[in-house]
Scaffold this motif. Structure first.
Motif, PDB file in Angstrom:
ATOM      1  N   GLY A  58      -6.304  22.921   4.751  1.00 22.37           N
ATOM      2  CA  GLY A  58      -7.618  22.349   4.497  1.00 22.37           C
ATOM      3  C   GLY A  58      -7.679  21.410   3.321  1.00 22.37           C
ATOM      4  O   GLY A  58      -8.716  20.796   3.064  1.00 22.37           O
ATOM      5  N   LYS A  59      -6.556  21.265   2.582  1.00 20.94           N
ATOM      6  CA  LYS A  59      -6.570  20.453   1.367  1.00 20.94           C
ATOM      7  C   LYS A  59      -5.565  19.310   1.388  1.00 20.94           C
ATOM      8  O   LYS A  59      -5.863  18.211   0.928  1.00 20.94           O
ATOM      9  CB  LYS A  59      -6.278  21.339   0.145  1.00 20.94           C
ATOM     10  CG  LYS A  59      -7.191  22.540   0.003  1.00 20.94           C
ATOM     11  CD  LYS A  59      -6.695  23.439  -1.120  1.00 20.94           C
ATOM     12  CE  LYS A  59      -7.500  24.731  -1.195  1.00 20.94           C
ATOM     13  NZ  LYS A  59      -6.960  25.643  -2.236  1.00 20.94           N
ATOM     14  N   ARG A 112       0.826  -1.207   0.000  1.00 17.02           N
ATOM     15  CA  ARG A 112       0.000   0.000   0.000  1.00 17.02           C
ATOM     16  C   ARG A 112       0.866   1.265   0.000  1.00 17.02           C
ATOM     17  O   ARG A 112       0.527   2.262  -0.638  1.00 17.02           O
ATOM     18  CB  ARG A 112      -0.914  -0.029   1.213  1.00 17.02           C
ATOM     19  CG  ARG A 112      -1.968   1.045   1.189  1.00 17.02           C
ATOM     20  CD  ARG A 112      -3.252   0.571   1.795  1.00 17.02           C
ATOM     21  NE  ARG A 112      -4.255   1.628   1.755  1.00 17.02           N
ATOM     22  CZ  ARG A 112      -5.558   1.413   1.779  1.00 17.02           C
ATOM     23  NH1 ARG A 112      -6.022   0.179   1.801  1.00 17.02           N
ATOM     24  NH2 ARG A 112      -6.408   2.426   1.756  1.00 17.02           N
ATOM     25  N   VAL A 113       1.989   1.221   0.711  1.00 15.99           N
ATOM     26  CA  VAL A 113       2.910   2.363   0.716  1.00 15.99           C
ATOM     27  C   VAL A 113       3.475   2.597  -0.680  1.00 15.99           C
ATOM     28  O   VAL A 113       3.548   3.743  -1.156  1.00 15.99           O
ATOM     29  CB  VAL A 113       4.060   2.130   1.719  1.00 15.99           C
ATOM     30  CG1 VAL A 113       5.152   3.186   1.538  1.00 15.99           C
ATOM     31  CG2 VAL A 113       3.539   2.176   3.141  1.00 15.99           C
ATOM     32  N   ILE A 114       3.891   1.532  -1.326  1.00 12.14           N
ATOM     33  CA  ILE A 114       4.461   1.654  -2.674  1.00 12.14           C
ATOM     34  C   ILE A 114       3.436   2.238  -3.644  1.00 12.14           C
ATOM     35  O   ILE A 114       3.748   3.117  -4.458  1.00 12.14           O
ATOM     36  CB  ILE A 114       4.964   0.281  -3.149  1.00 12.14           C
ATOM     37  CG1 ILE A 114       6.146  -0.172  -2.280  1.00 12.14           C
ATOM     38  CG2 ILE A 114       5.377   0.325  -4.616  1.00 12.14           C
ATOM     39  CD1 ILE A 114       6.546  -1.622  -2.473  1.00 12.14           C
ATOM     40  N   ALA A 115       2.188   1.784  -3.542  1.00 15.80           N
ATOM     41  CA  ALA A 115       1.136   2.290  -4.425  1.00 15.80           C
ATOM     42  C   ALA A 115       0.816   3.752  -4.156  1.00 15.80           C
ATOM     43  O   ALA A 115       0.367   4.474  -5.057  1.00 15.80           O
ATOM     44  CB  ALA A 115      -0.127   1.440  -4.252  1.00 15.80           C
ATOM     45  N   ALA A 116       1.058   4.211  -2.918  1.00 15.45           N
ATOM     46  CA  ALA A 116       0.723   5.591  -2.536  1.00 15.45           C
ATOM     47  C   ALA A 116       1.827   6.585  -2.874  1.00 15.45           C
ATOM     48  O   ALA A 116       1.676   7.780  -2.608  1.00 15.45           O
ATOM     49  CB  ALA A 116       0.414   5.654  -1.045  1.00 15.45           C
ATOM     50  N   GLU A 117       2.930   6.111  -3.442  1.00 11.39           N
ATOM     51  CA  GLU A 117       4.088   6.994  -3.664  1.00 11.39           C
ATOM     52  C   GLU A 117       3.732   8.256  -4.439  1.00 11.39           C
ATOM     53  O   GLU A 117       4.150   9.360  -4.082  1.00 11.39           O
ATOM     54  CB  GLU A 117       5.186   6.224  -4.400  1.00 11.39           C
ATOM     55  CG  GLU A 117       6.449   7.049  -4.664  1.00 11.39           C
ATOM     56  CD  GLU A 117       6.393   7.808  -5.983  1.00 11.39           C
ATOM     57  OE1 GLU A 117       6.848   8.970  -6.015  1.00 11.39           O
ATOM     58  OE2 GLU A 117       5.888   7.232  -6.974  1.00 11.39           O
ATOM     59  N   SER A 118       2.921   8.136  -5.500  1.00 10.18           N
ATOM     60  CA  SER A 118       2.616   9.314  -6.321  1.00 10.18           C
ATOM     61  C   SER A 118       1.836  10.347  -5.521  1.00 10.18           C
ATOM     62  O   SER A 118       2.080  11.560  -5.641  1.00 10.18           O
ATOM     63  CB  SER A 118       1.839   8.901  -7.574  1.00 10.18           C
ATOM     64  OG  SER A 118       0.623   8.242  -7.220  1.00 10.18           O
ATOM     65  N   ASP A 119       0.896   9.903  -4.684  1.00  9.62           N
ATOM     66  CA  ASP A 119       0.134  10.849  -3.866  1.00  9.62           C
ATOM     67  C   ASP A 119       1.021  11.504  -2.819  1.00  9.62           C
ATOM     68  O   ASP A 119       0.950  12.723  -2.594  1.00  9.62           O
ATOM     69  CB  ASP A 119      -1.026  10.126  -3.169  1.00  9.62           C
ATOM     70  CG  ASP A 119      -2.162   9.777  -4.126  1.00  9.62           C
ATOM     71  OD1 ASP A 119      -2.292  10.476  -5.151  1.00  9.62           O
ATOM     72  OD2 ASP A 119      -2.890   8.818  -3.843  1.00  9.62           O
ATOM     73  N   VAL A 120       1.858  10.708  -2.160  1.00 10.70           N
ATOM     74  CA  VAL A 120       2.755  11.271  -1.147  1.00 10.70           C
ATOM     75  C   VAL A 120       3.697  12.290  -1.785  1.00 10.70           C
ATOM     76  O   VAL A 120       3.924  13.380  -1.239  1.00 10.70           O
ATOM     77  CB  VAL A 120       3.558  10.160  -0.447  1.00 10.70           C
ATOM     78  CG1 VAL A 120       4.547  10.769   0.551  1.00 10.70           C
ATOM     79  CG2 VAL A 120       2.631   9.191   0.272  1.00 10.70           C
ATOM     80  N   THR A 121       4.232  11.955  -2.947  1.00  9.84           N
ATOM     81  CA  THR A 121       5.136  12.878  -3.650  1.00  9.84           C
ATOM     82  C   THR A 121       4.413  14.167  -4.018  1.00  9.84           C
ATOM     83  O   THR A 121       4.959  15.268  -3.874  1.00  9.84           O
ATOM     84  CB  THR A 121       5.707  12.209  -4.906  1.00  9.84           C
ATOM     85  OG1 THR A 121       6.482  11.077  -4.517  1.00  9.84           O
ATOM     86  CG2 THR A 121       6.576  13.177  -5.693  1.00  9.84           C
ATOM     87  N   ARG A 122       3.172  14.035  -4.506  1.00  6.78           N
ATOM     88  CA  ARG A 122       2.401  15.235  -4.879  1.00  6.78           C
ATOM     89  C   ARG A 122       2.163  16.119  -3.657  1.00  6.78           C
ATOM     90  O   ARG A 122       2.353  17.341  -3.718  1.00  6.78           O
ATOM     91  CB  ARG A 122       1.066  14.807  -5.492  1.00  6.78           C
ATOM     92  CG  ARG A 122       0.146  15.969  -5.870  1.00  6.78           C
ATOM     93  CD  ARG A 122      -0.972  15.482  -6.781  1.00  6.78           C
ATOM     94  NE  ARG A 122      -1.714  14.381  -6.174  1.00  6.78           N
ATOM     95  CZ  ARG A 122      -2.746  14.536  -5.343  1.00  6.78           C
ATOM     96  NH1 ARG A 122      -3.151  15.758  -5.005  1.00  6.78           N
ATOM     97  NH2 ARG A 122      -3.383  13.488  -4.840  1.00  6.78           N
ATOM     98  N   PHE A 123       1.788  15.511  -2.537  1.00  6.17           N
ATOM     99  CA  PHE A 123       1.572  16.294  -1.317  1.00  6.17           C
ATOM    100  C   PHE A 123       2.867  16.968  -0.879  1.00  6.17           C
ATOM    101  O   PHE A 123       2.880  18.146  -0.510  1.00  6.17           O
ATOM    102  CB  PHE A 123       1.059  15.390  -0.192  1.00  6.17           C
ATOM    103  CG  PHE A 123      -0.282  14.764  -0.452  1.00  6.17           C
ATOM    104  CD1 PHE A 123      -1.220  15.386  -1.270  1.00  6.17           C
ATOM    105  CD2 PHE A 123      -0.617  13.540   0.123  1.00  6.17           C
ATOM    106  CE1 PHE A 123      -2.461  14.810  -1.513  1.00  6.17           C
ATOM    107  CE2 PHE A 123      -1.849  12.955  -0.109  1.00  6.17           C
ATOM    108  CZ  PHE A 123      -2.770  13.588  -0.934  1.00  6.17           C
ATOM    109  N   THR A 130      -4.472  16.591   9.925  1.00  2.86           N
ATOM    110  CA  THR A 130      -3.311  17.427   9.604  1.00  2.86           C
ATOM    111  C   THR A 130      -3.612  18.420   8.488  1.00  2.86           C
ATOM    112  O   THR A 130      -2.873  19.396   8.321  1.00  2.86           O
ATOM    113  CB  THR A 130      -2.104  16.565   9.197  1.00  2.86           C
ATOM    114  OG1 THR A 130      -2.402  15.828   7.994  1.00  2.86           O
ATOM    115  CG2 THR A 130      -1.712  15.596  10.293  1.00  2.86           C
ATOM    116  N   LYS A 131      -4.659  18.178   7.716  1.00  2.00           N
ATOM    117  CA  LYS A 131      -4.994  19.108   6.636  1.00  2.00           C
ATOM    118  C   LYS A 131      -5.232  20.521   7.158  1.00  2.00           C
ATOM    119  O   LYS A 131      -4.927  21.500   6.477  1.00  2.00           O
ATOM    120  CB  LYS A 131      -6.242  18.624   5.891  1.00  2.00           C
ATOM    121  CG  LYS A 131      -6.031  17.384   5.037  1.00  2.00           C
ATOM    122  CD  LYS A 131      -7.320  17.023   4.302  1.00  2.00           C
ATOM    123  CE  LYS A 131      -7.140  15.805   3.406  1.00  2.00           C
ATOM    124  NZ  LYS A 131      -8.399  15.447   2.701  1.00  2.00           N
ATOM    125  N   SER A 132      -5.792  20.630   8.332  1.00  2.00           N
ATOM    126  CA  SER A 132      -6.143  21.946   8.877  1.00  2.00           C
ATOM    127  C   SER A 132      -5.112  22.485   9.860  1.00  2.00           C
ATOM    128  O   SER A 132      -5.321  23.534  10.455  1.00  2.00           O
ATOM    129  CB  SER A 132      -7.508  21.873   9.573  1.00  2.00           C
ATOM    130  OG  SER A 132      -7.474  20.917  10.624  1.00  2.00           O
TER     131      SER A 132
END
Length: 590
Positions: A569-570, A397-408, A548-550
């Protein structure tokens, strides 16, 4: 700024400087690969002595390696110039280069990299069953409480006095508890401040753009060119007056770290930051002493002047004042007794006696290298197939989330969080798939093998945090080993994870609400301890991540990267998001 140097390669310079210590003090040895200077095991040593390990970035010579020797420290670990040594270097020093039978005290200065890496090594020592204490020396008042925040005071020249006293107490037979307590007690009675006319230049680097204009001085400047309280135009008399005011003003709530009465006695230390000529340093000492007596009615019982902790060739100095309070250790072990005690370290003023030269041994020292994962065993059991299934699901799941984590992280940080997590996850997955020897049902051994992967593959602050946490997890698991086979249930894991959270809090000021991975980690661990339900705990981690968003960032690069309007907020904290994805994967596989 002086930019001319005899050495153009800083790495070569560090090694030659360390090697020189074995030439000037024959009781020392060098592990060049790990940049460790340590007392030779075949040199005379009192039995049952607590070992003291210190160190930090190079460029501060004679600190820290210059304080290794009889009556002072047992080993020092050097990083590159102005950079902390790695946890692996420190681990080798604390476990393989010094005796551990009576315990080890680890004493770095209070800088983030040093605290994390020396702290990680302390946890590895504890995980190996070694009695270990850790304390980060923090004596600087130049920044103050408000600006220092959760990080606290920096460690500068006065810390040398703490090394001297703890070293003398250890040499006199003090216990680990006594030596550790003395470090804390002395720190509470110690204040220091430095000032400089100019920044320093690191050999091999380009010329920095920031200069201190002629006629100005940086009051409170740190030992790595960090800013102090302010810059001002001042002569020496005015400069010393300001420094003493920041050290001793009883009404300054931001910098008032010690109190004093007319009966209090002090030791004064004047430290050369590296570039002040001996004649000017002597004049500075005289001026500081004059104002201290005249304006504060403090006549130091000891005046120590010299070059102890530098900033390369820094054109500045620091003043340290140590209040001689009762340490409760009895006759012959007062703070002053311990400062006056002899020491055979080239960075201290005491010379190396003839007996040490007579006892010199030229034979090379055999270097011992330990492997905690191979040498550690326990009776806590967990089927390796279960480990591969559950852990593998989280890693996937961590490997699959790499693109989202990088974008954030591109929005709120420097963009490397996702790649770092993916790299670590892939390396751990490779261990699960191809470990040689294969993973056993010994869960402590398995965790330590994962720790080795994390330390070698994951870098940066998050890598250090994960490594400290996992080392503490191994210790928390090991503490539950009763010597008979015991399944590693959720209750066992919960207790170990609670221990890990407590251990991690010693080395990072991050707490829930600071917008870091802690916002996912702590809710998971606390909920698991309360419920023993992994799915409920993972949901708590997801909720913590969402919160953590807020949040406004108070630690990490998010403090000063990007505009809050872009992400409040995002965007969740990238580290918390990546961790919560991992924990969710674990829960789904249970």
């Amino acid at each position: 700024m002086q930019t001319k140097h005899f050495f153009s390669d800083p790495n070569h310079l560090v090694l030659t400087a360390l090697r020189s210590l074995t030439l000037t003090n024959p009781s020392l040895a060098l592990d060049a690969q790990n940049k460790i200077v340590f007392r030779r095991p075949d040199a005379p040593r009192k039995p049952g002595k607590v070992s003291i390990v210190t160190g930090g970035g190079s460029g501060h010579e004679p600190a820290f390696a210059g304080f290794v020797g009889k009556g002072l420290c047992d080993a020092s670990v050097a990083g590159t110039i102005f950079a902390s040594p790695s946890a692996e270097q420190i681990r080798r020093a604390a476990i393989d280069r010094v005796p551990t039978d009576s315990g080890v005290l680890i004493l770095p200065n209070n800088y983030t990299g040093d605290v994390l890496n020396f702290g990680m090594a302390a946890e590895k020592c504890r995980a190996a069953g070694i009695r270990t204490e850790f304390f980060a020396i923090n004596d600087d008042v130049g920044v103050g409480r408000e600006k220092g925040g959760k990080v606290g005071r920096r460690g500068i020249g006065g810390g040398v006095l703490i090394l001297k006293m703890t070293g003398a107490l250890a040499e006199a037979g003090g216990s680990l508890e006594e030596v550790y307590g003395l470090a804390q007690f002395a720190n509470e009675n110690l204040v220091s401040i430095g000032s400089s006319l100019e920044h320093v230049h690191v050999p091999g680097r380009g010329v920095p753009e920031d200069f201190i204009p002629n006629g100005e001085v940086e009051i409170g400047m740190g030992i790595h060119n960090e800013p102090g309280s302010h810059r001002t135009k001042a002569n020496l008399v005015e400069m010393v007056s300001t420094m003493l005011y920041q050290l001793l003003d009883p009404n300054d709530t931001d910098r008032g770290y010690i109190t004093r009465t007319p009966k209090d006695e002090f030791v004064m230390l004047i430290n050369n930051l590296g570039g002040v000529s001996p004649i000017e340093l002597a004049g500075i000492t005289d001026e500081v002493h004059r104002q201290l007596v005249r304006d504060y009615q403090v006549k130091p019982v000891r005046v120590i002047q010299g070059t102890f902790l530098t900033s390369l060739n820094g054109m500045g100095f620091s003043i340290s004042l140590l209040k001689l309070a009762d340490n409760g250790l009895g006759a012959g072990r007062s703070m002053l007794d311990l400062i006056d005690a002899p020491a055979e370290a080239v960075g201290w003023s005491a010379p190396i006696p003839a007996s040490t030269w007579t006892d010199r041994v030229d034979a090379p020292v055999e270097l011992k290298d330990s492997n905690l994962a191979q040498e550690t065993s326990s009776k806590l059991k967990l089927d390796p197939a279960v480990v591969k299934k559950v852990l593998g699901a989280g890693l996937k799941r961590v490997i699959a989330a790499e693109s989202d984590v990088t974008r954030f992280d591109t929005i709120v940080g420097d963009g490397d969080c996702g790649i770092g997590l993916k790299r670590g996850a892939e390396a751990i997955q490779d261990l699960l798939d191809n470990a040689s020897p294969a993973l056993s049902d010994d869960v402590v051994n398995t965790v330590l093998r994962i720790v080795t992967v994390v330390e070698n593959v994951m870098d940066g602050t998050s890598g250090a945090i994960y490594a400290i946490f996992l080392n503490a997890l191994a210790h928390g698991l090991r503490a539950q080993d009763t010597g008979t086979d015991l399944p590693a249930t959720s209750e066992v894991w919960a207790k170990a994870l609670k221990h890990s959270v407590t251990a991690l809090s010693k080395y990072t000021p991050a707490k829930p609400g600071d917008r870091t991975l802690i916002d996912a980690l702590v809710p998971f661990c606390e909920t698991l301890f309360e419920t023993h339900d992994v799915r409920v705990a993972a949901a708590a981690a997801q909720q913590g991540t969402e919160s953590t968003k807020s949040m406004k960032a108070s630690l990490g690069r998010s403090v000063y990267v990007g505009s809050e309007e872009e992400w409040i907020g995002k965007v969740p904290d990238p580290g918390a998001y990546g961790l919560s994805e991992f924990l969710t994967g674990l829960a789904e596989a249970v």
